[in-house]
Design a protein around this motif. Structure first.
Motif, PDB file in Angstrom:
ATOM      1  N   SER A 109       0.850  -1.191   0.000  1.00 34.74           N
ATOM      2  CA  SER A 109       0.000   0.000   0.000  1.00 34.74           C
ATOM      3  C   SER A 109       0.880   1.234   0.000  1.00 34.74           C
ATOM      4  N   ASP A 134       2.403   4.603   0.966  1.00 33.60           N
ATOM      5  CA  ASP A 134       2.438   5.328   2.230  1.00 33.60           C
ATOM      6  C   ASP A 134       1.521   6.544   2.159  1.00 33.60           C
ATOM      7  N   THR A 188       6.798   2.719  -0.095  1.00 36.76           N
ATOM      8  CA  THR A 188       7.531   3.908   0.338  1.00 36.76           C
ATOM      9  C   THR A 188       8.652   4.289  -0.619  1.00 36.76           C
ATOM     10  N   THR A 197      15.050   6.386   4.963  1.00 38.03           N
ATOM     11  CA  THR A 197      14.158   7.338   4.306  1.00 38.03           C
ATOM     12  C   THR A 197      14.085   8.653   5.054  1.00 38.03           C
ATOM     13  N   GLY A 218      -0.534  -4.686   4.889  1.00 34.79           N
ATOM     14  CA  GLY A 218      -0.275  -3.323   4.457  1.00 34.79           C
ATOM     15  C   GLY A 218      -1.275  -2.337   4.998  1.00 34.79           C
ATOM     16  N   ASP A 219      -1.985  -2.672   6.071  1.00 35.73           N
ATOM     17  CA  ASP A 219      -2.894  -1.670   6.642  1.00 35.73           C
ATOM     18  C   ASP A 219      -2.557  -1.421   8.116  1.00 35.73           C
ATOM     19  N   MET A 258       0.426   4.269  11.240  1.00 33.66           N
ATOM     20  CA  MET A 258       0.921   3.894   9.903  1.00 33.66           C
ATOM     21  C   MET A 258       0.789   2.397   9.702  1.00 33.66           C
ATOM     22  N   ASP A 259       0.782   1.983   8.447  1.00 32.23           N
ATOM     23  CA  ASP A 259       0.532   0.557   8.228  1.00 32.23           C
ATOM     24  C   ASP A 259       1.749  -0.285   8.580  1.00 32.23           C
ATOM     25  N   HIS A 278       3.379  -2.893   7.321  1.00 34.40           N
ATOM     26  CA  HIS A 278       4.484  -3.168   6.395  1.00 34.40           C
ATOM     27  C   HIS A 278       5.393  -1.959   6.282  1.00 34.40           C
ATOM     28  N   ASN A 279       4.778  -0.804   6.176  1.00 40.02           N
ATOM     29  CA  ASN A 279       5.526   0.438   6.123  1.00 40.02           C
ATOM     30  C   ASN A 279       6.424   0.584   7.345  1.00 40.02           C
ATOM     31  N   HIS A 297       9.537  -1.321   7.417  1.00 37.88           N
ATOM     32  CA  HIS A 297      10.609  -0.673   6.644  1.00 37.88           C
ATOM     33  C   HIS A 297      10.845   0.711   7.226  1.00 37.88           C
ATOM     34  N   HIS A 298      11.276   0.706   8.505  1.00 38.06           N
ATOM     35  CA  HIS A 298      11.311   1.957   9.250  1.00 38.06           C
ATOM     36  C   HIS A 298      12.348   2.937   8.719  1.00 38.06           C
ATOM     37  N   LYS A 343       8.718   5.694  13.413  1.00 43.41           N
ATOM     38  CA  LYS A 343       8.256   4.421  12.858  1.00 43.41           C
ATOM     39  C   LYS A 343       8.685   3.272  13.763  1.00 43.41           C
TER      40      LYS A 343
END
Lengths: 851, 430
Positions: free
Chosen positions: A568, A570, A660, A694, B296-297, B306-307, B309-310, B313-314, B320
């Motif tokens: 999804s 970001d 991302t 990032t 991913g949610d 924040m989701d 999965h995101n 990947h901090h 995060k």
């Protein structure tokens, strides 16, 4: 002295002396099944000559290896794990064949010996590769002629679903009942990945049950109902409008004051909020499964001359599925009509996009609907008609039971209101035999052998003998046919396929379902494989709307579109990414493929085209003016556009990134695999992945700098990275960028690429898109890069040929196949290089006509 | 639903007899002495079980791995959540499966229990998972050879031919499968279906023989898969018919209500965990796998915006990482509850946990970089001597399959190899 023949009918192995000692077993490398090499630039005939000329090839080859390879690749040094001293000549062992094929490839491409070592003279290298290639090719062709390219394969889930639906005349989804198929060589049609296990059997029995439940409907004709829902009259809408503002729903809770969220107009009700209370269309849920005609009248309100996208879902409270979305014009009602398949009990749900926030950032909760100067959707009415039943009793009964007499029950005498019809065969056993025979012949896709159906009939007659009713007894026989090997498996004999096998192969290629009567008729006459007839049939299948499944299933796998929802975007970095965009981007790429197919445009258009397939949402996203409405249509692109071709399409750019960050390595590997037919080997075991940072300080380009400099890494990364660098100008949702978006640092800008003008992001470091190919040719960005790709159109066509052959024949491209692929591509190019031409060439080639 | 009185046809003490004695039907707690007899067991040791739980988005290393090795390791943020069970589990570092670079960063999710190399790459074929390997040997002894669960539809269990077994995601269905008897009509229908299935398997087996005579030699080898599948299905159906005739165990528990919100990872995970002691104590199965599927949610946890999965990947972003830790702390909380439940329930005087191995970990050692080395692995129960941090070489990992083989042997399975093991046990674990 060795003698061999390169004709595929030959049934003997070439005899030769092995060039090396076979004392030690050969090293078994990890199997790399992608045999798509860059083309060897000579024809079959030349290869024959060269190979014949090197009759003492074995000795000459070992001389070559000794002179130029043994230094690094001997028993002590074993660079890259390759020990040529120990590498025997045992081509019948797949691992050994692969290793020799690798040797061939590296030398043929000039990758080995490495530039800093002594280089062989060009004619020496040529002689070596010709000799080695010739032997490998002979071995492979012979093996293929004996066994066929494709091993026994079964229907995959998609094919199973379409086939059963067509056999029984039903529309029930079935694929999700079956376990997922494992793609091999990139496609789920390939035999190697299509395994069978007890789990599969269990699910086939279950799926057959579900299918038969849907088909055997002996009930009364479902009433076609019409539901007319008027927004102003809906009880929940009225409750929201009529309850006084501020009235407490819970007297004890001061925070439970009512908010009026809707605005009543003379002819409509305006919905402001994107979420609650979005319109759940009451009354549209009590119906059986079936086809429904849906009409909606609405318009955009206060939308500053912009259309309001309206999303229409079918919803069963557990999950909602998008039926479609429509641009509702500002101030002027639009009537949309759509037909959709709904499951039992699913209701309609409508949600608008780009509504509810005014210029100050206030919403309908803050200042109320009367004062809110924000866009909204003025919904007038919704109509739903159905289920639309083309005939009753349903055709599925005839599909399953053939001509068995079916009678309408007398409503007076019948007490079970769920039944309205019954089968009344005079001789149930004879009727069962007849019905099962005709069903089996269609299910097995060929005429039955004598007595072939007996076993299935016996199951049914055993049940009849045990007192079971006719329909129930028949179910057992039908269920068995749907689990039988003749149904689940493709029957193909080595050598030239018989006409029935060819009919199946053609129809599963372009329709993912069983051959129709016309194809089977031509098979019965033994005329299908005649070139002119085969060509005409291919054309017919392509023209038919059923070829839409080919477009969807092929592009879904060739371009990885099936992974569109794997991540999804970001929400902070890509707030403009909404369902409309994701939905549209997949449609864009599928339509693009379909357009190239329909108009027989050159295959190179996949790399660069002067047009794109867009709707309003995509056009906004790409910054292309003048495209209105949700329908995808062909749009000409200006000459200097970065768009054009699949590398610039949002769907491809999304599936090659995560939510991302983009990865040039990932995208580069994708380009090599999908467009160039030259997949890179996986990274060596010891390499640590990069740790993405990032926080905006370092770009991924800076982090990857190591690849350009380190010697061993550069070997592969000089091929992999460049396409990815060129594509860095596109973000994770395919938007064009000159600077990276950042979480916190950098300049704040407002986004203008979607219908929502309140979105903003931070822009950070600039994007670098320059690079150079492994042969030194440089490019400044994506446009240059695409031109460089087009300088070798052969490779593009051969790559796509390889993918199409793999998909349609269920087998990867072997060493010998590679040469046939080149021929197909060359013939296609001579005729203009079009995609439709390519498909015809493939169907007419030995790769398709033989097992 | 009022808990039904447990009912056993025979056993150390028949509950009916007990109740008749008191003359009152009470909803009594499940007494230790009434554990049901197992097939063929008279006075035997409790059976061994294996529960394997994978959380697919990794576990943030700095919050999990202790700095020190051995018994006196300093606890960490995540291990603090398990402090009541310190002597009941071992935390490992420096373990991994070799050659897991695959089609993408998350492909190793397919091979955590199989150790097949290069998941998803060209020519990849998965192999049998640890639980299915054991199920082949002992599966016949229980009503369900194994239980494959997951918060999403994917699972950790793979058949011998490398096909993923779909996960059951709904605890209500698991509960119904294990404990709810159908009505007499339903049971009859199911029996009929089973018999019908067997007849069909018989018929198609004959057809396959005919098919085999028609095709070439190379295809005949592949056809073998069809024959094996049919035969195994036939055996499974026969076994199912046998089990159909036996009453299901009664349990003193309420059927759970499924969590509709797919994003509620912790809620779903917890509910599935609750099924584990129930399944184990009734010997409904001895093999359970659970895949806690990263999504991913945004999971509904206070403080997380924040989701998932995101967050995994901090990119070293402290905010995060903070949110990721909230999610993972909640996961450790669910694990803590599971351990507590398995310790609280006993059989023959010993806690269930003593004979139940619980493996918890991930296929990702560092989700941020998709690194599959140095996996987070935690093993509890099974009768091992726990309470330590076994740290192996971070640069030259020990094969995780070495632990798997030791676990197999603990289950009395005669095997000295599985997957990519280099030894039949792991140093330091007794």
């Amino acid at each position: 002295m060795s003698v061999w023949s390169l004709t595929s009918e030959a049934g003997f192995f070439p005899l030769r002396d092995t060039p090396q000692s076979c004392a030690a077993p050969s090293i078994a490398p990890r199997t790399c099944c992608a045999y798509l090499y860059r083309p060897m630039r000579h024809s079959l005939f030349a290869a024959l000559l060269l190979a014949a000329a090197t009759a003492h090839g074995a000795a000459a080859r070992s001389q070559f290896l000794e002179s130029y390879c043994a230094d690094c690749h001997d028993a002590e040094t074993k660079k890259g794990g390759l020990d040529l001293d120990a590498l025997a000549w045992k081509l019948d062992q797949p691992a050994n064949f692969d290793e020799w094929a690798k040797v061939y490839r590296r030398v043929e491409r000039g990758e080995m010996p490495p530039k800093k070592k002594t280089q062989p003279k060009p004619e020496e290298a040529k002689a070596f590769t010709a000799s080695l290639g010739g032997d490998l090719r002979t071995f492979d062709s012979t093996r293929e002629a004996e066994r066929g390219r494709t091993v026994l394969r079964r229907l995959n889930r998609v094919e199973y679903e379409h086939t059963v639906q067509d056999l029984l005349g039903i529309k029930t989804p079935l694929a999700s009942i079956l376990p997922a198929d494992t793609p091999a060589h990139g496609f789920d049609t390939v035999a190697e990945g299509l395994r069978l296990s007890m789990l599969q059997m269990e699910k086939y029995l279950e799926a057959a049950d579900v299918a038969l439940d849907a088909a055997i409907n002996l009930g009364p004709q479902p009433e076609e109902k019409k539901v007319h829902w008027v927004a102003k009259e809906d009880k929940d809408v009225r409750k929201n409008l009529d309850t006084p503002e501020g009235e407490l729903s819970n007297p004890k809770d001061p925070k439970s004051g009512h908010h009026v969220l809707l605005l009543e107009l003379p002819d409509a009700v305006v919905f402001f909020d994107r979420g609650y209370p979005s319109a759940q269309i009451h009354g549209t849920d009590s119906h059986p499964a079936g086809l429904f005609r849906i009409r909606i009248s609405a318009y955009g309100y206060q939308s500053n001359g912009q259309p309001i996208p309206m999303r229409v879902y079918r919803d069963n409270y557990r999950e909602k599925q998008l039926i479609g979305w429509f641009d509702m014009p500002p101030d002027q009602p639009r009537l949309i009509e759509v037909t959709a398949q709904l499951s039992a009990g699913e209701h309609l749900r409508i949600e608008p996009s780009n509504t509810g926030i005014d210029d100050k950032g206030q919403n309908v909760y803050n200042i109320g609907p009367k004062n809110l100067k924000a866009p909204g959707l003025a919904l007038q009415w919704v109509e739903m008609e159905g289920p639309i039943v083309p005939e009753w009793p349903p055709h599925s009964l005839h599909a399953a039971f053939g001509d068995t007499p079916l009678n309408k029950l007398d409503p007076q005498k019948n007490h079970d209101k769920r039944l309205a019809y019954e089968f009344t065969p005079d001789d149930p056993k004879a009727a069962a035999r007849k019905a099962l025979e005709s069903f089996a012949a269609r299910a097995f896709r060929r005429p039955l052998e004598l007595g072939e159906v007996d076993r299935f009939v016996q199951l049914t007659t055993d049940e009849l003998d045990a007192g079971v009713k006719f329909v129930e007894a028949m179910r057992v026989g039908l269920r068995a046919i749907l689990t039988a090997p003749q149904f689940l498996l493709f029957e193909e004999h080595p050598g030239k396929l018989d006409d029935y096998a060819l009919a199946s192969r053609l129809s599963y290629f372009l329709w993912s379902t069983l051959p129709d009567e016309e194809l089977l008729g031509l098979a019965a006459n033994h005329t299908l494989s005649q070139p002119a007839i085969l060509r005409a049939q291919t054309e017919r299948l392509l023209k038919d709307p059923r070829s839409g499944t080919f477009v969807r299933d092929f592009t879904g796998q060739w371009l990885d579109l099936r992974n569109i929802d794997a991540t999804s975007p970001d929400k902070k970095l890509y707030p403009e990414a909404d369902e409309l965009l994701i939905n549209s981007m997949v449609q864009e790429t599928e339509s693009f493929f379909a357009e190239i197919l329909k108009a027989n445009l050159p295959v190179t258009d996949f790399v660069q085209s002067d047009f794109a397939m867009l709707n309003s949402r995509l056009a906004l996203h790409y910054g292309v003016p003048g495209v209105d409405g949700e329908t995808i249509r062909k749009v000409s692109l200006p000459e200097d556009s970065v768009r054009g071709g699949v590398l610039a399409q949002a769907s491809v750019l999304k599936v090659t990134a995560n939510g991302t960050t983009t990865s040039p390595v990932r995208r580069g590997a994708w380009v090599m695999k999908k467009l160039l037919g030259d997949p890179p080997p996986p990274p060596p075991a010891g390499v640590a992945a990069i740790e993405p940072d990032t926080r905006g300080a370092t770009t991924v380009r800076e982090q990857l700098a190591k690849h350009r400099n380190a010697g061993t890494c550069a070997g592969c990364h000089s091929h992999i990275d460049p396409p990815g660098f060129a594509m860095e100008c596109f973000d994770v949702i395919g938007g064009y960028r000159e600077r990276y978006r950042s979480q916190e640092k950098g300049e704040l800008i407002t986004l203008k690429n979607s219908g929502d003008h309140r979105l903003y992001v931070h822009l950070g470091l600039p994007v670098q898109t320059d690079g150079e190919l492994s042969d030194g040719r440089a490019f400044a960005g994506i446009q240059d890069f695409k031109k460089l790709l087009l300088s070798n159109p052969d490779q593009i066509i051969e790559a796509l040929t390889g993918h199409l052959v793999t998909y349609s024949t269920g087998a990867g491209i072997g060493f010998a196949d590679r040469f046939t692929v080149e021929e197909i591509a060359a013939k296609t190019e001579k005729q203009g290089g079009g995609l439709r031409t390519l498909i015809h060439q493939i169907v007419q080639s030995p790769l398709f006509l033989n097992k | 639903m009022t808990p039904a009185a447990p009912h056993f046809t025979a056993g150390p003490i028949s509950r009916r007899a007990f109740l008749r004695g008191t003359g009152v039907a009470l909803a009594l707690p499940f007494l230790d002495a009434m554990w049901p007899q197992r097939a063929g067991a008279a006075q035997q040791a409790a059976p061994k079980r294996l529960v394997a739980i994978c959380t697919s988005l990794g576990i943030y290393g700095p919050a999990l791995f202790p700095k020190e090795a051995g018994r006196d390791y300093g606890s960490t943020q995540y291990l603090d959540m398990l402090k009541d069970h310190r002597s009941d589990f071992t935390i490992f570092s420096g373990l991994s499966h070799p050659e897991q670079a695959g089609a993408d960063g998350h492909s190793s999710e397919m091979t955590w229990l199989t150790a097949a190399r290069h998941p998803g790459l060209g020519g990849f074929r998965n192999s049998i998972s640890l639980d299915q390997f054991v199920a082949e040997k002992i599966g016949v002894e229980t009503r369900f050879p194994s239980l494959t669960l997951g918060t999403g539809g994917t699972s950790q269990s793979y058949t011998r031919s490398g096909v993923m077994i779909p996960a059951e995601t709904r605890p209500s269905q698991v509960f119904a499968k294990l404990f709810v008897e159908g009505s007499a009509w339903e049971v009859e229908q199911q029996m009929r279906k089973l018999r019908e299935g067997r007849s069909i398997m018989d018929a198609v087996n004959d057809e396959a023989k005919r098919f085999s005579a028609r095709v070439g030699a190379a295809d005949r080898d592949k056809l073998d898969e069809y024959f094996t599948s049919v035969r195994e299905m036939e055996q499974r159906l026969a076994k199912a018919e046998d089990w159909m005739k036996k009453p299901k165990p009664k349990i003193d528990a309420h059927p759970p209500e499924d969590i509709k919100n797919e994003a509620d990872l912790i809620g779903r995970m917890q509910l599935l965990f609750e099924m584990v002691p129930l399944a184990v104590q009734t010997d409904s199965t001895r093999l359970i796998t659970i895949l806690v599927q990263g999504r991913g949610d945004v999971p509904p946890i206070a403080g997380v915006s924040m989701d998932h999965h995101n967050l995994s990947h901090h990119g070293q972003d402290p905010e995060k990482i903070r949110q990721l830790e909230l999610i993972e702390t909640a996961q450790m909380g669910a694990l803590d509850k599971l351990f507590a439940a398995l310790k609280q329930k006993t059989e023959g005087g010993t806690p269930l946990l003593d004979n139940t191995m619980v493996l918890f970990g991930s296929n990702l050692g560092n989700a941020n970089s998709h690194d599959w080395h140095n996996l987070p692995i935690l093993l509890a129960g099974g009768g091992f001597r726990h309470g330590q941090h076994l740290a192996y070489d971070a640069k030259d990992n020990t094969p995780l399959c070495n632990l798997f083989v030791q676990m197999l042997q603990k289950m009395n399975v005669e095997a000295d190899s599985f997957g990519t093991n280099s030894a039949a046990s792991i140093a330091g674990l007794a």
